[in-house]
Motif scaffolding. Structure first.
Motif, mmCIF file in Angstrom:
data_model
loop_
_atom_site.group_PDB
_atom_site.id
_atom_site.type_symbol
_atom_site.label_atom_id
_atom_site.label_comp_id
_atom_site.label_asym_id
_atom_site.label_seq_id
_atom_site.Cartn_x
_atom_site.Cartn_y
_atom_site.Cartn_z
ATOM 1 N N UNK A 1 0.793 -1.230 0.000
ATOM 2 C CA UNK A 1 0.000 0.000 0.000
ATOM 3 C C UNK A 1 0.825 1.280 0.000
ATOM 4 N N UNK A 2 2.090 1.198 0.402
ATOM 5 C CA UNK A 2 2.926 2.402 0.427
ATOM 6 C C UNK A 2 3.169 2.972 -0.970
ATOM 7 N N UNK A 3 2.871 2.200 -2.020
ATOM 8 C CA UNK A 3 2.980 2.733 -3.388
ATOM 9 C C UNK A 3 2.071 3.944 -3.581
ATOM 10 N N UNK A 4 0.955 4.003 -2.823
ATOM 11 C CA UNK A 4 0.058 5.151 -2.910
ATOM 12 C C UNK A 4 0.747 6.420 -2.428
ATOM 13 N N UNK A 5 1.756 6.279 -1.566
ATOM 14 C CA UNK A 5 2.533 7.429 -1.103
ATOM 15 C C UNK A 5 3.732 7.704 -1.993
ATOM 16 N N UNK A 6 4.469 6.669 -2.339
ATOM 17 C CA UNK A 6 5.726 6.861 -3.055
ATOM 18 C C UNK A 6 5.526 7.204 -4.528
ATOM 19 N N UNK A 7 4.416 6.760 -5.130
ATOM 20 C CA UNK A 7 4.192 7.012 -6.559
ATOM 21 C C UNK A 7 2.686 7.047 -6.857
ATOM 22 N N UNK A 8 1.944 8.013 -6.250
ATOM 23 C CA UNK A 8 0.492 8.008 -6.380
ATOM 24 C C UNK A 8 -0.017 8.200 -7.806
ATOM 25 N N UNK A 9 0.756 8.853 -8.662
ATOM 26 C CA UNK A 9 0.323 9.083 -10.041
ATOM 27 C C UNK A 9 0.933 8.077 -11.015
ATOM 28 N N UNK A 10 1.603 7.069 -10.479
ATOM 29 C CA UNK A 10 2.240 6.055 -11.316
ATOM 30 C C UNK A 10 1.908 4.667 -10.806
#
Length: 124
Positions: A84-93
């Protein structure tokens, strides 16, 4: 077509109307803080514009993820479910949430462009 934004802090890239990509905005992930869980919709489920299609939980709060347009879910981001941390590290990708087949492309006209969304986000 460029990315468009909802006032509920979702973005959509409808370059492919049969698989438009939806996620949460930089503003949303910043307000939420560290995302720790996402509840994604089931593939094949149809939603109307404005319906709750998922949930994102962070260390600070939980928030609904709204449909920026009406359509059917055709794919979900399993990598986001696993990390889920992908929503923080790359929210537009890499942190996108799901892909939707648009049922009414005309609804895109009601969404905001980047400049309008930035102004909206800064005033709220």
């Amino acid at each position: 077509m460029s990315i468009q934004y909802s006032k509920d802090h979702e973005w959509i890239n409808a370059a492919n109307p049969d698989a438009a990509i939806v996620g949460i905005t930089l503003h949303a992930q910043d307000a939420l803080g560290d995302v720790v869980f996402v509840d994604l919709p089931a593939v094949g489920t149809s939603f109307n514009q404005g319906d709750v299609a998922g949930v994102v939980e962070s260390v600070k709060a939980a928030a609904d993820v709204y449909m920026p347009v009406s359509g059917e879910i055709v794919e979900v981001n399993e990598a986001l479910r696993d990390d889920p941390s992908l929503a923080n590290s790359d929210p537009l990708g890499e942190g996108w949430f799901f892909k939707v087949k648009l049922s009414d492309a005309g609804q895109l006209a009601a969404l905001l462009d980047e400049a309008a969304y930035t102004a909206f986000a800064q005033s709220n």
